[in-house]
Scaffold this motif. Sequence first.
Motif, PDB file in Angstrom:
ATOM      1  N   GLU A 225       0.759  -1.223  -0.196  1.00  6.87           N
ATOM      2  CA  GLU A 225      -0.012  -0.151   0.075  1.00  6.87           C
ATOM      3  C   GLU A 225       0.878   1.136   0.101  1.00  6.87           C
ATOM      4  OE1 GLU A 225      -3.311   0.005   2.649  1.00  6.87           O
ATOM      5  OE2 GLU A 225      -3.609  -2.219   2.721  1.00  6.87           O
ATOM      6  N   ALA A 226       0.589   2.157   0.789  1.00  7.63           N
ATOM      7  CA  ALA A 226       1.170   3.553   0.686  1.00  7.63           C
ATOM      8  C   ALA A 226       2.576   3.432   1.006  1.00  7.63           C
ATOM      9  CB  ALA A 226       0.309   4.532   1.548  1.00  7.63           C
ATOM     10  N   ASP A 227       2.929   2.834   2.124  1.00  6.09           N
ATOM     11  CA  ASP A 227       4.368   2.900   2.820  1.00  6.09           C
ATOM     12  C   ASP A 227       5.098   2.353   1.510  1.00  6.09           C
ATOM     13  OD1 ASP A 227       3.407   4.051   4.886  1.00  6.09           O
ATOM     14  OD2 ASP A 227       3.950   2.135   6.398  1.00  6.09           O
ATOM     15  N   THR A 228       4.829   1.067   0.882  1.00  5.03           N
ATOM     16  CA  THR A 228       5.676   0.384  -0.031  1.00  5.03           C
ATOM     17  C   THR A 228       5.947   1.330  -1.120  1.00  5.03           C
ATOM     18  OG1 THR A 228       4.541  -1.513   0.432  1.00  5.03           O
ATOM     19  CG2 THR A 228       5.697  -1.563  -1.511  1.00  5.03           C
ATOM     20  N   LEU A 229       5.124   1.936  -1.661  1.00  5.98           N
ATOM     21  CA  LEU A 229       5.139   2.972  -2.730  1.00  5.98           C
ATOM     22  C   LEU A 229       5.864   4.101  -2.411  1.00  5.98           C
ATOM     23  CD1 LEU A 229       4.555   2.969  -5.867  1.00  5.98           C
ATOM     24  CD2 LEU A 229       2.427   3.952  -5.394  1.00  5.98           C
ATOM     25  N   TYR A 230       5.769   4.798  -1.391  1.00  4.30           N
ATOM     26  CA  TYR A 230       6.287   5.981  -0.917  1.00  4.30           C
ATOM     27  C   TYR A 230       7.828   5.754  -0.932  1.00  4.30           C
ATOM     28  CZ  TYR A 230       2.503   9.200   0.164  1.00  4.30           C
ATOM     29  OH  TYR A 230       1.399  10.031   0.119  1.00  4.30           O
ATOM     30  N   ALA A 231       8.240   4.330  -0.228  1.00  2.00           N
ATOM     31  CA  ALA A 231       9.701   4.246  -0.031  1.00  2.00           C
ATOM     32  C   ALA A 231      10.178   4.141  -1.538  1.00  2.00           C
ATOM     33  CB  ALA A 231       9.595   3.001   0.640  1.00  2.00           C
ATOM     34  N   ARG A 232       9.596   3.588  -2.510  1.00  2.00           N
ATOM     35  CA  ARG A 232      10.327   3.343  -3.633  1.00  2.00           C
ATOM     36  C   ARG A 232      10.560   4.773  -4.391  1.00  2.00           C
ATOM     37  NH1 ARG A 232       7.994  -1.929  -6.711  1.00  2.00           N
ATOM     38  NH2 ARG A 232       7.850  -3.310  -4.635  1.00  2.00           N
ATOM     39  N   ILE A 233       9.463   5.668  -4.227  1.00  2.00           N
ATOM     40  CA  ILE A 233       9.634   6.935  -4.825  1.00  2.00           C
ATOM     41  C   ILE A 233      10.710   7.826  -4.231  1.00  2.00           C
ATOM     42  CG2 ILE A 233       8.403   9.054  -5.520  1.00  2.00           C
ATOM     43  CD1 ILE A 233       5.978   7.536  -5.738  1.00  2.00           C
ATOM     44  N   ALA A 234      10.768   7.559  -2.660  1.00  2.00           N
ATOM     45  CA  ALA A 234      11.521   8.471  -2.065  1.00  2.00           C
ATOM     46  C   ALA A 234      12.990   8.036  -2.287  1.00  2.00           C
ATOM     47  CB  ALA A 234      11.377   8.148  -0.490  1.00  2.00           C
ATOM     48  N   MET A 235      13.344   6.635  -2.489  1.00  2.00           N
ATOM     49  CA  MET A 235      14.603   6.227  -2.794  1.00  2.00           C
ATOM     50  C   MET A 235      14.951   6.504  -4.132  1.00  2.00           C
ATOM     51  SD  MET A 235      16.533   2.369  -2.625  1.00  2.00           S
ATOM     52  CE  MET A 235      16.652   2.392  -0.983  1.00  2.00           C
ATOM     53  N   ALA A 236      14.292   6.703  -5.150  1.00  2.00           N
ATOM     54  CA  ALA A 236      14.512   7.009  -6.592  1.00  2.00           C
ATOM     55  C   ALA A 236      14.487   8.820  -6.601  1.00  2.00           C
ATOM     56  CB  ALA A 236      13.361   6.856  -7.420  1.00  2.00           C
ATOM     57  N   GLY A 237      14.182   9.340  -5.786  1.00  2.00           N
ATOM     58  CA  GLY A 237      14.284  10.761  -5.449  1.00  2.00           C
ATOM     59  C   GLY A 237      15.636  11.141  -4.939  1.00  2.00           C
ATOM     60  N   GLU A 238      15.909  10.222  -3.769  1.00  2.00           N
ATOM     61  CA  GLU A 238      17.250  10.730  -3.337  1.00  2.00           C
ATOM     62  C   GLU A 238      18.423  10.265  -4.262  1.00  2.00           C
ATOM     63  OE1 GLU A 238      17.729  10.140   1.391  1.00  2.00           O
ATOM     64  OE2 GLU A 238      16.980   8.241   0.469  1.00  2.00           O
ATOM     65  N   LYS A 239      18.262   9.095  -5.036  1.00  2.00           N
ATOM     66  CA  LYS A 239      19.046   8.840  -6.022  1.00  2.00           C
ATOM     67  C   LYS A 239      19.475  10.020  -6.763  1.00  2.00           C
ATOM     68  CE  LYS A 239      20.437   5.301  -9.551  1.00  2.00           C
ATOM     69  NZ  LYS A 239      20.160   3.883 -10.084  1.00  2.00           N
ATOM     70  N   ALA A 240      18.136  10.476  -7.258  1.00  2.00           N
ATOM     71  CA  ALA A 240      18.431  11.672  -8.329  1.00  2.00           C
ATOM     72  C   ALA A 240      18.723  12.967  -7.823  1.00  2.00           C
ATOM     73  CB  ALA A 240      17.165  11.818  -9.120  1.00  2.00           C
ATOM     74  N   GLY A 241      19.076  12.994  -6.343  1.00  2.00           N
ATOM     75  CA  GLY A 241      19.407  14.469  -5.673  1.00  2.00           C
ATOM     76  C   GLY A 241      18.232  14.955  -5.297  1.00  2.00           C
ATOM     77  N   ASP A 242      16.895  14.415  -5.131  1.00  2.00           N
ATOM     78  CA  ASP A 242      15.972  14.993  -4.682  1.00  2.00           C
ATOM     79  C   ASP A 242      15.247  14.322  -3.228  1.00  2.00           C
ATOM     80  OD1 ASP A 242      13.321  16.355  -3.952  1.00  2.00           O
ATOM     81  OD2 ASP A 242      12.448  16.169  -6.087  1.00  2.00           O
ATOM     82  N   GLY A 243      15.717  14.833  -2.302  1.00  2.00           N
ATOM     83  CA  GLY A 243      15.663  14.333  -0.899  1.00  2.00           C
ATOM     84  C   GLY A 243      14.407  14.812  -0.061  1.00  2.00           C
ATOM     85  N   ARG A 244      13.473  15.527  -0.549  1.00  2.00           N
ATOM     86  CA  ARG A 244      12.351  16.081  -0.026  1.00  2.00           C
ATOM     87  C   ARG A 244      11.285  14.861   0.575  1.00  2.00           C
ATOM     88  NH1 ARG A 244       9.339  19.329  -4.263  1.00  2.00           N
ATOM     89  NH2 ARG A 244       9.979  17.630  -5.653  1.00  2.00           N
ATOM     90  N   LEU A 245      11.034  13.924  -0.271  1.00  2.00           N
ATOM     91  CA  LEU A 245       9.917  13.074   0.066  1.00  2.00           C
ATOM     92  C   LEU A 245      10.591  12.076   1.137  1.00  2.00           C
ATOM     93  CD1 LEU A 245       7.361  11.543  -0.105  1.00  2.00           C
ATOM     94  CD2 LEU A 245       8.228  10.210  -1.946  1.00  2.00           C
TER      95      LEU A 245
END
Length: 984
Positions: A225-245
């Motif tokens: 559910e939400a936690d699973t999908l949020y975590a994936r987007i957050a890691m992808a964002g951090e890898k791209a230099g966007d750590g807001r999420l």
Amino acid sequence: MRGTPETPMNRVEAAIQQGRCVIALGARALADAEVLGEVRRRPGIPTIVLSGAAPAPVVAPSAQAVSAAVSRDGGVLVLVEPDTLDGPGLEVLANAVAAAPHKPRLVVVARSFNLFALPTALRMLKFDHEKARVKAFLAMLPVDVPAVAAVAAPAAEAKKKAGAPRIQFVGREEELAALRALLEKGGPVVVHGPAGVGRRWLVEQALSGTSYERHPDFFVGWGSEADTLYARIAMAGEKAGDGRLAEALKNAAARPSPAALAELAADTFGRLGNAVLVVADLDRVLRRDGTFHREGRFELLLRAMLLGTGRVVFLSTIRPRFYREGEGTALGDLALEGLKGRELHEIFDAYRVEEFERSHFGEIHQRIHGHAFAARMFAIALRDPAAREDLLGQARFMRMDDLSDLEPVKRRVQKQIEQLSEEERAALVQLAHFRIPYTAADADVVKIDRTVRLALQARGLLDQLPDVGGERTWRVHPIVADLLPHRETSDFGLMEAIGNHLLDRAGKAEGLRKLALAQEGNRLLYDAHRIRNRMRMPYPDHDGALESVRGMVRGKRPRFDLAEQRIAEVLKADPANTEMLLLRAELRVVTKAAPEAVAEAFAAAQAVPTPEAFHLEANLHQSHRGGRGRAAGCLERACAAFPASGRFKRRLAGVYIEQGRLDDAVRVLREAMDLEPMMPDTYGLLGEVLLQRGPAHFDAAESALLEARRLDPHHALHMARLAALRVARGGLDEAQAKEVEELLVAAIQADARSALAHEVLGRLLLEQGADLDRADWALKKAASLDERAALPLVLRARVLLRTPPSPGNADPLGAAAGLLERAVRLEPGCHEAFHARGELAFAQGNPFVALAEFQKAMERSPRESAARPRYEADIARMRVLIESGAYAALAHLQAAAAETPAEGGEAAEAAAGDGAARRTVRRRRGGRGRGGAAGAEASEVNDGALPPTGEESAAPAVDADTAPVEAAAFEPGAEPDAAGADTP
């Protein structure tokens, strides 16, 4: 005594003696004349050349040439000095091996070679490396070997027996081009169509060979559910230099509201540029009308991504729909229809249906409408030539009404499952434990023999997906998995083993791949009740805990103590988890905690607000008698917290209708129309309100209902409401009544569980007086579909008032009285119930009671109701009857009717009052005769007596926005879910 050691040369020699060896020579090796001489000395060994000329007895590569090695177990394929120039020949071998029923062992003869230069199908084979020169190797092979005369025969026999399919993408040229264009444009895309139509294959083909950075697929379902999908987007964002999420997720105290967090996640993914994410099984969280079942954190996130700019491909059987002005216009939409008839032969060829006349494909296409999975099952059924004529001659065999009619397909799949051996069924059940596609290494965890896996694949029960990143994957097709009992596909020990295996794989992976494998492993361990073995995540990871607690609270054997403990653990780690806060509120409800404690729990959940937090509290209040006021207050707060939600306004309007606040209901519905001008449910509910406001508003009600039907023409609720309006107008001639009846039948066909459609059909038949038995059946059905509705009981009582006694119903008046008592208990404000009680009293010869009941009906009816003129007329008649003294004649006739023998069927007439009111009644059977105006059946009415009921307005339908829910029914699947309903 020691046996002969198992060496590559021993395997090759044994395979040659058994006729199961094929030698493939590289072109450079065959250029040596001495090599060709060695080959010619051994004509009994099948030999091919990978490229260039093929001097006898050497042949060119083909599926038939390699069949000796793949037609039976124990085959050996020898590659002699393969080179880069031999690529085309190697591809031919790879395709033959991939489609073969039995996989050979690979022996590579070369001083050195690069395994990764071979095609994938060859790399996946078990292999040996023999470091020898070609002439020396050939010289060691036996010479006196009998020729393999029937090389093709065993292969054909194997195909006929096993039917192992070839992996082949069929047709879809236009859809493939359209999907690639949508991907190139960017933004979210929804690929939708019935299950089994080929959505997954189309997406895999569209993404293959592209330069997109593909993230691990996300599968909507249990524990994701939400936690699973949020975590994936957050890691992808951090890898791209966007750590807001990532920062917001890790700091629960300063986390934005769920709605704001969803928008942040969608924006983060939208900035990733070349990334693409596939979200499968979106339909699991959608209603039939394309709106979300619930409105929690997960649904807010999915909605934000559907409306965002990130390249997300959603797979669904239902198309998501949005109703605000300009909303969803950027969402790419690709509806998948069936395959063309001319393309079916490729599926039949892939599943080894030999010598099948193409003239049959037109008829087959008409039966299955080009459904891809149905075509597969059809091909497998016709693989045996002896059964073809009989199956094709059966008119109902695999005949689908339309592309979404999967029942014939499921019956065929069920038959395939029943025909499995015990070993094959056990293997299928074990493989169904994998929700994500699995690799050969994953399948080794369940230790299933390759021959068994191939047999399942040949039966169409196991899918081999296109290679992704050079890795071959399989899955049990979802249609097949849904037919397997849940108890069989929930083996705790097996789930634990698979979960631990995925965590081991995660430990060797990196980045998003590591995270995805760990999440799936953790999910399986939660399901297996082995939560202590799970891997620690860098972000909140409580989706498995949510499902675990739901099971503890809602299961047949609830464990409230463990649920309380698990809730406390999660909220300590993540106090902003709204779903867990709502589960705490639910736990307090089902354990009958004090109302103050329940209110406190809901308030805590609404402090981290999602729409679901208000929906569930409103459900709780509506499930209690006298809770409408509290439900209205809750929904008014919800409208203030989410002012852009038309759904809350529709629910609030439904509560206002129950409270009799029709003007307020119209007001909030018009506000909802301004927010969502394309939402048909709003127009339908507005038509219902205007219907209740009386004849002066019937034209406006019809306009609203016709607009609802224009926006959603096949919606059962809109059809039933329109029919109710036309019945309420009255004055229907035979043709008009027939038209209304056909509309109601269409509504029942569209939704067999539509209580309103059955209720209105019963009312129509009652008022037409033509088929009381059918009317009673429809009203019984309506009462069973909505046990809290009073009107079906009232209408059934009116049917009984017109029904003579019979052996199966000796006292219809007594039965009618019981139904009316139940109706009044269910809904004390139901004016039609009191009017029917007045009719009953009049039929029993008591005008005084009838007058009192008619007055109660008048007091409870809306001022502009269509029923009020009828009630006024009945009150006036009762007063005339009482003042004239004619009621004494009624009592006399009632007594006479009780003494009349059962024989005789002639009618009796009695004057009432001054003769202005007359009633023709039939003599009662079983000792109760027919009286005059007070006759027991109160059947047919003449002149100025009480006319047959039916001029009153149609009953207010229980709208999906207002339908109450039992206090413990928090599970979305257990809530009222009429198509298009707005109850969460």
